[in-house]
Design a protein around this motif. Structure first.
Motif, PDB file in Angstrom:
ATOM      1  N   VAL A 248       3.164 -14.965 -20.277  1.00  0.00           N
ATOM      2  CA  VAL A 248       3.505 -13.369 -19.679  1.00  0.00           C
ATOM      3  C   VAL A 248       3.172 -13.560 -18.477  1.00  0.00           C
ATOM      4  N   ALA A 249       3.726 -13.278 -17.829  1.00  0.00           N
ATOM      5  CA  ALA A 249       3.901 -12.629 -15.873  1.00  0.00           C
ATOM      6  C   ALA A 249       3.805 -11.915 -15.206  1.00  0.00           C
ATOM      7  N   GLY A 250       3.096 -11.028 -15.369  1.00  0.00           N
ATOM      8  CA  GLY A 250       3.006  -9.326 -14.141  1.00  0.00           C
ATOM      9  C   GLY A 250       3.401  -9.748 -12.891  1.00  0.00           C
ATOM     10  N   VAL A 251       5.032  -8.993 -12.626  1.00  0.00           N
ATOM     11  CA  VAL A 251       4.308  -9.110 -11.305  1.00  0.00           C
ATOM     12  C   VAL A 251       5.384  -7.400 -10.619  1.00  0.00           C
ATOM     13  N   ASP A 252       4.508  -7.202  -9.565  1.00  0.00           N
ATOM     14  CA  ASP A 252       4.817  -5.678  -9.172  1.00  0.00           C
ATOM     15  C   ASP A 252       5.142  -6.103  -7.414  1.00  0.00           C
ATOM     16  N   ASP A 253       5.416  -5.239  -6.421  1.00  0.00           N
ATOM     17  CA  ASP A 253       5.491  -5.255  -5.515  1.00  0.00           C
ATOM     18  C   ASP A 253       5.200  -5.699  -4.852  1.00  0.00           C
ATOM     19  N   SER A 254       4.240  -6.335  -5.025  1.00  0.00           N
ATOM     20  CA  SER A 254       3.118  -6.147  -3.829  1.00  0.00           C
ATOM     21  C   SER A 254       2.895  -8.061  -3.762  1.00  0.00           C
ATOM     22  N   ASP A 255       2.618  -8.464  -2.068  1.00  0.00           N
ATOM     23  CA  ASP A 255       1.898  -9.990  -2.186  1.00  0.00           C
ATOM     24  C   ASP A 255       0.977 -10.465  -3.255  1.00  0.00           C
ATOM     25  N   HIS A 256       0.268  -9.966  -4.009  1.00  0.00           N
ATOM     26  CA  HIS A 256      -0.820 -10.052  -4.367  1.00  0.00           C
ATOM     27  C   HIS A 256      -0.025 -10.581  -6.615  1.00  0.00           C
ATOM     28  N   SER A 257       0.958  -9.921  -6.493  1.00  0.00           N
ATOM     29  CA  SER A 257       1.339 -10.059  -7.598  1.00  0.00           C
ATOM     30  C   SER A 257       2.481 -11.575  -7.016  1.00  0.00           C
ATOM     31  N   PHE A 258       3.203 -12.049  -7.287  1.00  0.00           N
ATOM     32  CA  PHE A 258       4.256 -12.893  -5.902  1.00  0.00           C
ATOM     33  C   PHE A 258       2.721 -14.020  -6.305  1.00  0.00           C
ATOM     34  N   TYR A 259       2.254 -13.847  -5.083  1.00  0.00           N
ATOM     35  CA  TYR A 259       0.686 -15.434  -5.138  1.00  0.00           C
ATOM     36  C   TYR A 259       0.503 -15.478  -6.321  1.00  0.00           C
ATOM     37  N   ALA A 260       0.175 -14.522  -7.590  1.00  0.00           N
ATOM     38  CA  ALA A 260      -0.344 -14.938  -8.489  1.00  0.00           C
ATOM     39  C   ALA A 260       1.118 -16.067  -9.518  1.00  0.00           C
ATOM     40  N   LEU A 261       2.016 -15.381  -9.183  1.00  0.00           N
ATOM     41  CA  LEU A 261       3.434 -16.000 -10.349  1.00  0.00           C
ATOM     42  C   LEU A 261       3.380 -17.203  -8.941  1.00  0.00           C
TER      43      LEU A 261
ATOM     44  N   LYS B 275      15.967   0.333  -7.184  1.00  0.00           N
ATOM     45  CA  LYS B 275      15.972  -0.416  -6.465  1.00  0.00           C
ATOM     46  C   LYS B 275      14.981  -1.649  -6.433  1.00  0.00           C
ATOM     47  N   THR B 276      13.483  -1.026  -6.224  1.00  0.00           N
ATOM     48  CA  THR B 276      12.358  -1.880  -6.183  1.00  0.00           C
ATOM     49  C   THR B 276      12.526  -2.795  -7.877  1.00  0.00           C
ATOM     50  N   ALA B 277      12.671  -2.538  -8.198  1.00  0.00           N
ATOM     51  CA  ALA B 277      12.915  -2.852 -10.005  1.00  0.00           C
ATOM     52  C   ALA B 277      13.536  -4.056  -9.678  1.00  0.00           C
ATOM     53  N   LEU B 278      14.497  -4.375  -9.591  1.00  0.00           N
ATOM     54  CA  LEU B 278      15.868  -4.738  -9.605  1.00  0.00           C
ATOM     55  C   LEU B 278      14.909  -6.262  -8.428  1.00  0.00           C
ATOM     56  N   ARG B 279      14.504  -5.704  -6.926  1.00  0.00           N
ATOM     57  CA  ARG B 279      14.224  -6.487  -6.057  1.00  0.00           C
ATOM     58  C   ARG B 279      13.139  -7.150  -6.217  1.00  0.00           C
ATOM     59  N   VAL B 280      12.002  -7.012  -6.793  1.00  0.00           N
ATOM     60  CA  VAL B 280      11.331  -7.654  -7.721  1.00  0.00           C
ATOM     61  C   VAL B 280      11.990  -8.314  -8.680  1.00  0.00           C
ATOM     62  N   ILE B 281      12.689  -8.112  -9.440  1.00  0.00           N
ATOM     63  CA  ILE B 281      13.032  -9.237 -10.542  1.00  0.00           C
ATOM     64  C   ILE B 281      13.795 -10.477  -9.724  1.00  0.00           C
ATOM     65  N   ASP B 282      14.981 -10.133  -8.766  1.00  0.00           N
ATOM     66  CA  ASP B 282      15.576 -11.401  -7.536  1.00  0.00           C
ATOM     67  C   ASP B 282      14.078 -11.647  -7.014  1.00  0.00           C
ATOM     68  N   LYS B 283      13.408 -11.698  -6.494  1.00  0.00           N
ATOM     69  CA  LYS B 283      12.121 -12.155  -5.809  1.00  0.00           C
ATOM     70  C   LYS B 283      11.501 -13.365  -7.117  1.00  0.00           C
ATOM     71  N   ALA B 284      11.326 -12.729  -7.725  1.00  0.00           N
ATOM     72  CA  ALA B 284      10.707 -13.834  -8.799  1.00  0.00           C
ATOM     73  C   ALA B 284      11.514 -14.938  -9.375  1.00  0.00           C
ATOM     74  N   LYS B 285      13.062 -14.394  -9.765  1.00  0.00           N
ATOM     75  CA  LYS B 285      14.115 -15.542 -10.155  1.00  0.00           C
ATOM     76  C   LYS B 285      14.550 -16.456  -9.128  1.00  0.00           C
ATOM     77  N   ALA B 286      14.570 -16.150  -7.870  1.00  0.00           N
ATOM     78  CA  ALA B 286      14.225 -16.809  -7.031  1.00  0.00           C
ATOM     79  C   ALA B 286      12.576 -17.989  -6.735  1.00  0.00           C
ATOM     80  N   LEU B 287      12.033 -17.268  -6.946  1.00  0.00           N
ATOM     81  CA  LEU B 287      10.932 -18.699  -6.803  1.00  0.00           C
ATOM     82  C   LEU B 287      10.768 -19.099  -8.005  1.00  0.00           C
ATOM     83  N   CYS B 288      11.703 -18.540  -9.063  1.00  0.00           N
ATOM     84  CA  CYS B 288      11.279 -19.334 -10.777  1.00  0.00           C
ATOM     85  C   CYS B 288      12.228 -20.355 -11.139  1.00  0.00           C
ATOM     86  N   ALA B 289      12.967 -20.647  -9.424  1.00  0.00           N
ATOM     87  CA  ALA B 289      13.736 -21.482  -9.744  1.00  0.00           C
ATOM     88  C   ALA B 289      14.022 -22.621 -10.390  1.00  0.00           C
TER      89      ALA B 289
END
Lengths: 172, 176
Positions: A23-36, A87-101
């Motif tokens: 499980v990877a926890g993400v929020d709307d921050s650079d730190h969490s996308f770096y972790a992902l 909106k924020t949550a959906l944006r976070v998910i979309d960004k995560a989906k793009a990273l996890c392609a």
């Protein structure tokens, strides 16, 4: 661990028995996308058989908790706050989906609630063996005041917790 | 990360030259079940037996407290006890290293160190020294009060190590 046949690694359809869930926890921050991204780079290498099933979870705080201290007139604001949080949550998910392609076995969830509980529950629900979170690098005082999701998870999640830190400076 | 050629499995076993950018992982162990469980967990997940290529370099570190810190509160007569305590601590550290070596028999690139000092500092320094990208520690699962009194090495490392910290928990009950 079952030894995989090295002759057919690409595009393996059936996951090997005992594939681990992460499980990877993400929020709307650079730190969490770096972790992902760190987790993707180290555990989901492209072209190699995927040993893990990835579940990306973001927590959407309830609007009431976000405006908790606002006082009178807060009720009017709630619908706007709710829409913005969604909106924020959906944006976070979309960004995560793009990273996890390149990840073949990935699930994305936006769950309502406090991040601490959401992540620990997601671990339980998916029987995950590993939880990956970023760390804001707060000092001791900020942690006491703001709370730390990674700390809470390190203490309360029922699985291995991996805390990924964004380096402050270029080490080497 | 360099993409490894999946079509040449025959050359995987006994690869001499580590691929560029091989990651270093420091594993902190002490004389407890929790930390050996963490080491075994890390081995199981990150050091699969050959013929799969080993992607990590393992550094197993155990901290040997100094005898003076171990008998710190003893009072008069402590000085007489120091040599015995020192010998016992050394023996414990060596026993921990030996046990770790036997667990890590399958790992091609493993280094074992017993460093004197407090576990918190020893582990964070080892991360710096080896430019490790990951630190693996066990967790005693202390509650909040015990943590405040005894201190928690995994907490300290989670806050202060300059790399990703993986805290492995020994399950209290069989989950599934």
């Amino acid at each position: 661990m079952a030894e995989e046949a090295a002759s057919a690694p690409a595009g393996t359809e059936a996951p090997p028995p005992g594939k681990m869930t992460m499980v990877a926890g993400v929020d709307d921050s650079d730190h969490s996308f770096y972790a992902l991204q760190w987790a993707l780079r180290h555990f989901f290498p492209p072209g190699q058989p995927q040993q893990y099933r990835l579940v990306v979870v973001t927590a959407k705080p309830s609007a009431a908790s976000a405006v908790g201290l606002a006082g009178p007139g807060a009720a009017d604001v709630l619908p706007y706050v709710e829409a913005d949080l969604k909106k924020t949550a959906l944006r976070v998910i979309d960004k995560a989906k793009a990273l996890c392609a390149q990840v073949s076995d990935a699930v994305f969830e936006a769950v309502e609630g406090d991040a601490r509980n959401v992540l620990c529950e997601a671990v339980e629900r998916h029987h995950a063996e590993m939880l990956v979170v970023g760390s804001h690098g707060y000092g001791a005082i900020k942690r006491a005041v703001l709370g730390s999701v990674s700390d809470y998870c390190a203490h309360h999640a029922h699985c291995t917790v991996m805390i990924v830190k964004k380096p402050k400076q270029h080490k080497h």
